[in-house]
Scaffold this motif. Structure first.
Motif, PDB file in Angstrom:
ATOM      1  N   UNK A   1       0.832  -1.207   0.000  1.00 42.50           N
ATOM      2  CA  UNK A   1       0.000   0.000   0.000  1.00 42.50           C
ATOM      3  C   UNK A   1       0.871   1.263   0.000  1.00 42.50           C
ATOM      4  N   UNK A   2       1.963   1.214   0.746  1.00 44.73           N
ATOM      5  CA  UNK A   2       2.848   2.379   0.824  1.00 44.73           C
ATOM      6  C   UNK A   2       3.540   2.649  -0.504  1.00 44.73           C
ATOM      7  N   UNK A   3       3.900   1.581  -1.213  1.00 43.57           N
ATOM      8  CA  UNK A   3       4.568   1.762  -2.504  1.00 43.57           C
ATOM      9  C   UNK A   3       3.638   2.409  -3.521  1.00 43.57           C
ATOM     10  N   UNK A   4       2.348   2.108  -3.452  1.00 42.38           N
ATOM     11  CA  UNK A   4       1.372   2.731  -4.366  1.00 42.38           C
ATOM     12  C   UNK A   4       1.330   4.241  -4.109  1.00 42.38           C
ATOM     13  N   UNK A   5       1.349   4.636  -2.846  1.00 42.89           N
ATOM     14  CA  UNK A   5       1.361   6.053  -2.488  1.00 42.89           C
ATOM     15  C   UNK A   5       2.598   6.755  -3.014  1.00 42.89           C
ATOM     16  N   UNK A   6       3.748   6.099  -2.895  1.00 43.49           N
ATOM     17  CA  UNK A   6       4.994   6.689  -3.397  1.00 43.49           C
ATOM     18  C   UNK A   6       4.976   6.820  -4.911  1.00 43.49           C
ATOM     19  N   UNK A   7       4.420   5.835  -5.590  1.00 49.32           N
ATOM     20  CA  UNK A   7       4.321   5.890  -7.060  1.00 49.32           C
ATOM     21  C   UNK A   7       3.424   7.051  -7.484  1.00 49.32           C
ATOM     22  N   UNK A   8       2.295   7.211  -6.817  1.00 48.93           N
ATOM     23  CA  UNK A   8       1.367   8.306  -7.137  1.00 48.93           C
ATOM     24  C   UNK A   8       2.051   9.654  -6.900  1.00 48.93           C
ATOM     25  N   UNK A   9       2.777   9.774  -5.789  1.00 48.94           N
ATOM     26  CA  UNK A   9       3.496  11.006  -5.465  1.00 48.94           C
ATOM     27  C   UNK A   9       4.559  11.296  -6.523  1.00 48.94           C
ATOM     28  N   UNK A  10       5.290  10.270  -6.920  1.00 48.48           N
ATOM     29  CA  UNK A  10       6.335  10.423  -7.935  1.00 48.48           C
ATOM     30  C   UNK A  10       5.741  10.885  -9.265  1.00 48.48           C
TER      31      UNK A  10
END
Length: 43
Positions: A1-10
């Motif tokens: 779930x955290x990696x999805x947030x980082x991808x969206x932020x990126x």
């Protein structure tokens, strides 16, 4: 779930900087930080 947030932020920041770069090429400058620093120096 955290990696999805980082991808969206990126992706968001990638789009933001690409848009800023395109505007700068056209001669439109969006320097919010620079304007704030000039205002604070006047005080």
């Amino acid at each position: 779930m955290q990696t999805i947030g980082l991808i969206i932020l990126f992706v968001f920041y990638l789009c933001y900087f690409m848009k800023m770069f395109q505007q700068r090429k056209q001669g439109i400058q969006t320097d919010h930080m620079e304007k704030e620093s000039k205002v604070s120096k006047r005080k």
